[in-house]
Design a protein around this motif. Structure first.
Motif, PDB file in Angstrom:
ATOM      1  N   UNK A   1       0.834  -1.213   0.000  1.00  0.00           N
ATOM      2  CA  UNK A   1       0.000   0.000   0.000  1.00  0.00           C
ATOM      3  C   UNK A   1       0.862   1.255   0.000  1.00  0.00           C
ATOM      4  N   UNK A   2       1.937   1.256   0.772  1.00  0.00           N
ATOM      5  CA  UNK A   2       2.834   2.415   0.816  1.00  0.00           C
ATOM      6  C   UNK A   2       3.560   2.616  -0.514  1.00  0.00           C
TER       7      UNK A   2
ATOM      8  N   UNK B   1       2.066   6.677  -6.841  1.00  0.00           N
ATOM      9  CA  UNK B   1       1.040   7.635  -7.246  1.00  0.00           C
ATOM     10  C   UNK B   1       1.499   9.075  -7.102  1.00  0.00           C
ATOM     11  N   UNK B   2       2.207   9.361  -6.010  1.00  0.00           N
ATOM     12  CA  UNK B   2       2.728  10.718  -5.796  1.00  0.00           C
ATOM     13  C   UNK B   2       3.694  11.114  -6.910  1.00  0.00           C
ATOM     14  N   UNK B   3       4.610  10.205  -7.257  1.00  0.00           N
ATOM     15  CA  UNK B   3       5.612  10.558  -8.265  1.00  0.00           C
ATOM     16  C   UNK B   3       5.053  10.561  -9.677  1.00  0.00           C
ATOM     17  N   UNK B   4       4.050   9.754  -9.934  1.00  0.00           N
ATOM     18  CA  UNK B   4       3.398   9.814 -11.238  1.00  0.00           C
ATOM     19  C   UNK B   4       2.802  11.197 -11.461  1.00  0.00           C
TER      20      UNK B   4
ATOM     21  N   UNK C   1       6.550  15.628  -0.111  1.00  0.00           N
ATOM     22  CA  UNK C   1       6.746  15.382   1.319  1.00  0.00           C
ATOM     23  C   UNK C   1       6.015  14.123   1.774  1.00  0.00           C
ATOM     24  N   UNK C   2       4.809  13.884   1.241  1.00  0.00           N
ATOM     25  CA  UNK C   2       4.050  12.685   1.593  1.00  0.00           C
ATOM     26  C   UNK C   2       4.809  11.432   1.152  1.00  0.00           C
ATOM     27  N   UNK C   3       5.343  11.462  -0.073  1.00  0.00           N
ATOM     28  CA  UNK C   3       6.104  10.319  -0.586  1.00  0.00           C
ATOM     29  C   UNK C   3       7.353  10.081   0.255  1.00  0.00           C
ATOM     30  N   UNK C   4       8.004  11.166   0.677  1.00  0.00           N
ATOM     31  CA  UNK C   4       9.202  11.034   1.513  1.00  0.00           C
ATOM     32  C   UNK C   4       8.875  10.371   2.845  1.00  0.00           C
ATOM     33  N   UNK C   5       7.774  10.780   3.464  1.00  0.00           N
ATOM     34  CA  UNK C   5       7.366  10.186   4.738  1.00  0.00           C
ATOM     35  C   UNK C   5       7.043   8.706   4.564  1.00  0.00           C
ATOM     36  N   UNK C   6       6.336   8.370   3.480  1.00  0.00           N
ATOM     37  CA  UNK C   6       5.995   6.966   3.224  1.00  0.00           C
ATOM     38  C   UNK C   6       7.249   6.137   2.998  1.00  0.00           C
ATOM     39  N   UNK C   7       8.238   6.702   2.286  1.00  0.00           N
ATOM     40  CA  UNK C   7       9.498   5.989   2.068  1.00  0.00           C
ATOM     41  C   UNK C   7      10.227   5.741   3.381  1.00  0.00           C
TER      42      UNK C   7
END
Length: 445
Positions: free
Chosen positions: A180-181, A187-190, A320-326
């Motif tokens: 899911x992450x 999705x964020x980077x797309x 920032x959301x993608x960074x936190x998920x990573x």
């Protein structure tokens, strides 16, 4: 090097402890039904490995490389990912064929001083990984919620609770969270790539290797950082253990099928990781390099410039959301890897929360010192350095893996086929060569 015996590799005896005992053979593999149904039973461990290939340390190297050299380093990301796919396939083979993980094999097959040295190097690699995840997560908390960086660094110790809860729920819950992450990050980077609108001809040309990679020492340093952030040594230990969470049959036919399905699982997962890693570099090249911002290494600077340069405030938020998920997902990888390495090399089990807090404590000290002394300006250098350290540790995990995977006297018919052996040793030679060159350049100034 290896202790030779006439006995073939066999599954560890029922009385011998297995790393990650709480999930060992916990996922049922259907004995009948369609191949697709049996394949689904093996989907998961590859994604646990894949998150380690897109951790915050990779962001720093990709942002620095993309802003400074445009799309040139895409070739390094591609080559690193192809090597990772091959090496993780060999990890799946070794774990399934022997019934032991890489750390256990090193402990049993190497002289004690060698095994202890490999254990120490593996622990250094895990701490370097944890350092990158810690800083990346703290930066994401600051960007999203305004939490001061130093406070964010200290707060990241609490992620042990997330890992504990997921482990308690079982292997499938852990894998579902990771998938899911990864979907959220993709999705964020797309969306980011659509907003950045890169020049696609230049993007595809970037996947062709350039001679400047060897002649430009700064470019080589970043390339080795990308290599260390992509082919991560602790993932080799982790994958040999997590494939044993599947309850496949003990006969050769069942193991062959398990190797085939586990290889497909990790290859697909790492292909997704390649797309995400490429997207970070493409974003940096399209937004920063083409506009003359060629010295973007700090993640915070990239976030600050994204909104005005792309023309959409959403881009900075998604970043920032993608960074936190990573950061959160890579935390799971580091925790499990630390558990595998300690249990495999030392036969010593710590409660998961204690193991996690110990690893995090070791990583938190340099992060706190750098943050306190230099503030945000020092985090990028620390992130890139952590990835170079990983690259330098890599040969000490890859060489044992290749020795075990190609040992026909013990693996028999399940040993790596000739083409995998040739490519694997070629990749090993390349990894060793670029690290030797890095050390030579450092010594020569």
């Amino acid at each position: 090097m290896l202790h030779r015996t006439n006995e073939p590799f066999t599954d560890a005896s029922p009385n011998e402890g297995h790393s990650l005992q709480e999930v060992y053979r916990s996922v049922r593999v259907p004995a009948s039904g369609s191949a697709l149904r049996r394949l689904f039973a093996f989907v998961g461990p590859g994604y646990l490995v894949a998150v380690g290939y897109m951790d915050p340390g990779n962001w720093a190297t990709s942002l620095a490389g993309g802003s400074a050299y445009g799309y040139t380093l895409l070739s390094v990301a591609l080559l690193s990912s192809l090597m990772a796919m091959l090496l993780q396939a060999l990890c799946a083979r070794v774990g399934i064929a022997t019934g032991q993980d890489l750390a256990q094999l090193c402990r049993d097959r190497f002289p004690r001083p060698v095994a202890w040295g490999l254990w120490l190097l593996a622990e250094v690699a895990i701490c370097a990984t944890d350092l990158a995840e810690l800083i990346g997560t703290a930066i994401a908390l600051k960007l999203l919620f305004g939490i001061p960086l130093l406070a964010g660094v200290l707060l990241t110790a609490l992620d042990a609770l997330l890992v504990l809860w997921l482990q308690h729920r079982g292997m499938r819950w852990l894998e579902a969270f990771i998938v899911a992450m990864i979907a959220l990050i993709a999705g964020c980077f797309l969306t980011e790539i659509v907003l950045a609108d890169p020049e696609w001809g230049a993007v595809f040309a970037g996947y062709v290797p350039s001679a400047s990679l060897l002649t430009d020492s700064t470019q080589l340093y970043l390339a080795i950082g990308i290599l260390g952030a992509t082919v991560m040594p602790h993932n080799l230990y982790l994958h040999t253990a997590t494939v044993q969470s599947r309850a496949f049959g003990p006969d050769e036919r069942s193991r062959r099928e398990a190797i085939r399905f586990a290889t497909l699982d990790s290859t697909v997962a790492l292909s997704i990781a390649l797309l995400i890693n490429s997207a970070i570099l493409i974003l940096a090249a399209a937004v920063f390099h083409t506009s003359g911002h060629t010295e973007i290494a700090e993640i915070q600077d990239a976030h600050q410039l994204l909104a005005p340069m792309v023309g959409a405030g959403t881009a900075a938020t998604l970043f920032a959301v993608a960074l936190l998920a990573c950061g959160l997902t890579a935390t799971v990888t580091a925790t499990l890897s630390g558990q595998v390495v300690m249990e495999g090399f030392l036969r010593f089990r710590l409660p998961p929360v204690l193991r996690r807090l110990l690893t995090r404590l070791i990583a938190i000290v340099p992060a706190v010192l750098v943050t306190w002394q230099y503030g945000e300006s020092g985090t990028a250098h620390l992130l890139i350095l952590s990835q170079v350290i990983l690259s330098l540790q890599l040969p000490f995990a890859v060489i044992p893996l290749m020795l075990f995977a190609t040992d026909r006297s013990r693996l028999g018919a399940l040993a790596a086929p000739r083409w995998q052996s040739v490519l694997g040793w070629t990749a090993t030679a390349l990894i060793v060569s670029v690290n030797v060159k890095l050390l030579f350049d450092a010594i020569a100034g």
